[in-house]
Design an enzyme around this catalytic site. Structure first.
Site, PDB file in Angstrom:
ATOM      1  N   ASP A   1      -7.493   3.899   9.111  1.00 21.42           N
ATOM      2  CA  ASP A   1      -8.837   3.884   8.537  1.00 21.42           C
ATOM      3  C   ASP A   1      -9.069   2.661   7.651  1.00 21.42           C
ATOM      4  OD1 ASP A   1      -9.751   6.204   9.742  1.00 21.42           O
ATOM      5  OD2 ASP A   1      -8.954   7.492   8.162  1.00 21.42           O
TER       6      ASP A   1
ATOM      7  N   GLU B   1     -12.472  12.617  13.664  1.00 27.71           N
ATOM      8  CA  GLU B   1     -11.849  12.928  12.374  1.00 27.71           C
ATOM      9  C   GLU B   1     -12.651  14.049  11.713  1.00 27.71           C
ATOM     10  OE1 GLU B   1     -10.696  10.053   9.520  1.00 27.71           O
ATOM     11  OE2 GLU B   1      -9.603   8.788  10.952  1.00 27.71           O
TER      12      GLU B   1
ATOM     13  N   HIS C   1       0.808  -1.212   0.000  1.00 24.70           N
ATOM     14  CA  HIS C   1       0.000   0.000   0.000  1.00 24.70           C
ATOM     15  C   HIS C   1       0.846   1.269   0.000  1.00 24.70           C
ATOM     16  CE1 HIS C   1      -4.250   1.085   0.170  1.00 24.70           C
ATOM     17  NE2 HIS C   1      -3.911   2.142   0.871  1.00 24.70           N
TER      18      HIS C   1
END
Length: 524
Positions: A154, A267, A93
Site C-alpha cells: 500500500d 481490501e 520502515h
C-alpha cells in the site's frame, strides 16, 4: 586525512566492541574509501526506524556503491576470528528494530546515488532493480515503457529488498500473490560474503529461503521483478457493511473470481469509533446517495466494515467500466446507500498513502511511535476474531489509525518460500496500523496501544486462533520455532549453510551471533 581518521576510528570501535582481529589497514585496503561512515547523522539515522519503539546505534554505516562493497564487508566479518554483525537497511520502515545493529555495521541500501538504476527489459516483461531501490522509483521507471509490477504494497516508499525479505502484500495479492511470488531471479550476498545468483533453476534453495526470509540468509542485491501492461486509470469504490458475515462473505466471493470479470484490488477496513465513522470518507469521494454515515453503525455496537475495490481500465475501454463494475457490485450485500466512488490515474491510486504521509508530516504526526500489529488470521476463525477483538477488546473506543482486513488465497503463495501463513486455503490480513500520540488521551498512548496488542495476541491464544504474525517480532528462539512451525528445520538448516556465524540481520533476534559471549553480549 580526515576520511582516513574517521575510518580508523570506526574500525577501532569494532575492535574494542567485538574483538575484531583484522587490522585497520586490512579493512582500509578492502576499497571502501569514504563509504564507511561514523558521521553522527548517519549513525543516528540508522539507530531508529519507523516504529520508533527502540533505538540502537550501530558502530558504523556503509554506503555501498556496488554489490562488491557489500560482499567485501560481509566477507570481512565472516573471515575474522571474532566477527561483527552486518544488517541491511532500506527506507527504515521496520517497526521493532529488525534492521538495527548494536554489534556492527548497518549497510544503508537506499539513498541518493546508491546502486544502479532499474533496467527494464520490455520484451521479456521484467525489470532488474537494486535491492535498496524504492518501489515508487521502480514504478516510475517501468511506466516509461507502459509496464508495471503486478503486486504492490500500500505504501511505495519501501525498498525492494525490504519487502521481499518479508512478503510484500496489498489488495492485488489475492490475484497475483505477494511480491515474493513475482520474482524471477535474485543476486544475494550470503553470510559468508559470497555473491550468488539464484532463481527457480539456479541455487533454488537459496532463492526460496531468501524470499520471506527476514534477511537471515543473504542481503538482496538485485531482484528481477515480473511486469505486466500498466493500466491508465482505476475506478475506486468503497461500500459499507454493518453485518460482518456479509462483509467477509462478499470479500471471499470476490477473491474467488477468475478471468477478467473481477475487481483488480480487494481490501477492506474496520471502523470502530465515531471519529472514524465521520472521517473515513476522504474529500474526493462523492456519495451517489448522500447519507448520514454515523447512523449506519447504530445497531452494530458502533462497528462498521468497509469494502474497498478497484477496477483497472484504459481510456480506450472506459465505456465498458460502468457496466463491469455494476455487474460485480450487484452480487454484493452492502448497505445500498453507502456507495462511494471515484476515478483517478493508476499512479495516483498506487501512491495514495504517500499523500496521507505528507499531510501527517505537516501536522507533526508522522514521526511518532507506531506500535503496529499485523496478523494473518485463518478464515475459519475470522468471525471469532471479530467478536473478541473488533467488538470486544476494541469496542467503540477511539483509535489512532486504520485497521485493515482483507482475505488472500494461499495457492498464490509459494510454500517453498520462508514466509509463514496459516494452514488454510483462505486467510485474512488484519493490520492494526496505529500511531501513539502524546495528546493526553490514554487510549492513544504508547503504553495503552502496546497493552492492547498483547491483549489481542492473548485472545488469539486463549481462543485457539492460530494466527501468524506478519512482519513478526519475537524475543526468544522458542517463540520463533513456534512461529515458523514446520518450516523451522529447513530455516535452521539454511541458516547453518548460508550464514553459519549468524552475522546477518541479528536485529530479528532469531539467532545469536556466534562470536558473542556472556561477557560482551549487548542486551536486546
Amino acid at each position: 586525512m580526515a576520511t582516513k581518521l574517521l575510518l580508523a576510528f570506526a574500525i577501532c570501535r569494532l575492535i574494542v566492541t567485538v574483538g575484531l582481529t583484522l587490522k585497520p589497514k586490512e579493512i582500509l585496503h578492502l576499497g571502501f574509501d569514504c563509504q564507511l561512515s561514523v558521521d553522527p547523522a548517519d549513525v543516528d539515522s540508522a539507530s531508529k526506524d519507523f516504529g520508533l519503539l527502540t533505538r540502537v546505534k550501530p558502530l558504523a554505516v556503509l554506503h555501498p556503491s556496488s554489490a562488491l562493497d557489500v560482499a567485501r564487508l560481509v566477507k570481512a566479518a565472516y573471515g575474522s576470528d571474532q566477527g561483527f554483525t552486518v544488517s541491511a537497511r532500506g527506507h527504515g520502515h521496520s517497526i521493532n528494530g529488525q534492521a538495527q545493529n548494536p554489534n556492527g555495521v548497518v549497510v544503508q541500501m537506499s539513498g541518493n546515488g546508491v546502486g544502479p538504476r532499474p533496467r527494464v527489459r520490455a520484451g521479456d516483461m521484467y525489470v532488474d532493480v537494486w535491492g535498496g531501490e524504492l518501489w515508487i522509483d521502480v514504478l516510475r521507471s517501468t511506466l516509461e515503457y507502459g509496464l508495471a509490477p503486478k503486486s504492490w504494497t500500500d505504501y511505495l516508499y519501501l525498498s525492494v529488498g525490504g519487502t521481499l525479505s518479508n512478503a510484500g502484500i496489498s489488495g492485488q495479492a489475492f490475484n497475483h500473490g505477494p511480491q515474493i511470488s513475482n520474482v524471477h531471479e535474485l543476486d544475494v550476498v550470503t553470510g559468508k560474503g559470497e555473491l550468488m545468483t539464484c532463481s527457480e533453476e539456479q541455487n533454488s534453495e537459496l532463492f526460496h529461503a531468501v524470499l520471506g526470509g527476514l534477511g537471515q540468509f543473504g542481503i538482496i542485491i538485485r531482484a528481477r521483478i515480473s511486469l505486466e501492461p500498466a493500466p491508465q486509470r482505476m475506478r475506486w469504490i468503497r461500500v459499507l457493511y454493518s453485518n460482518f458475515s456479509a462483509f467477509t462473505r462478499d470479500q471471499e466471493y470476490l477473491i474467488s473470481l477468475n478471468g477478467s470479470q473481477k475487481f483488480d484490488y480487494v481490501e477492506g477496513f474496520v471502523i470502530v469509533d465515531e471519529g472514524l465513522i465521520n472521517n473515513w470518507r476522504s474529500s474526493f469521494f462523492s456519495p451517489r446517495n448522500p447519507v448520514k454515515i454515523s447512523s449506519l453503525g447504530s445497531n452494530n455496537g458502533g462497528v462498521l466494515y468497509c469494502l474497498e475495490v478497484t477496477k483497472n481500465y484504459y481510456e480506450s475501454t472506459a465505456g465498458s467500466v460502468d457496466q463491469e463494475v455494476e455487474a460485480l457490485l450487484k452480487k454484493l450485500n452492502f448497505i445500498p446507500t453507502s456507495v462511494f466512488t471515484t476515478d483517478l490515474p493508476y499512479v495516483d491510486f498506487l501512491d495514495r498513502v504517500h499523500k496521507s504521509e505528507l499531510k501527517l508530516r505537516s501536522k507533526g504526526l508522522w514521526e511518532v511511535p507506531h506500535p503496529w500489529l499485523n496478523l494473518f488470521v485463518p478464515k475459519s476463525k475470522i468471525d471469532d476474531f471479530n467478536r473478541g477483538v473488533f467488538k470486544g477488546i476494541l469496542g467503540n473506543k477511539r483509535t489512532s489509525g486504520p485497521i485493515l482486513i482483507y482475505p488472500m488465497n494461499k495457492n498464490k503463495w509459494n510454500d517453498r518460500s520462508s514466509a509463514v501463513t496459516p494452514d488454510e486455503e483462505v486467510f485474512y490480513l488484519v493490520a492494526f496500523l496505529r500511531s501513539a500520540l502524546d495528546n493526553g488521551e490514554e487510549s492513544q498512548s504508547l503504553e495503552y496501544l502496546s497493552n492492547q496488542n498483547h491483549q489481542i495476541l492473548r485472545f488469539c491464544d486463549d481462543d485457539g486462533i492460530k494466527a501468524k504474525q506478519y512482519l513478526p517480532h519475537y524475543a526468544t528462539q522458542e517463540e520463533w520455532r513456534e512461529h515458523l512451525g514446520s518450516k523451522w528445520d529447513r530455516f535452521h538448516k539454511m541458516k547453518m549453510k548460508y550464514d553459519p556465524r549468524h552475522i546477518l540481520a541479528s536485529g530479528q533476534q532469531i539467532f545469536t551471533p556466534t562470536f558473542l559471549t556472556s561477557s560482551n553480549t549487548v542486551s536486546w
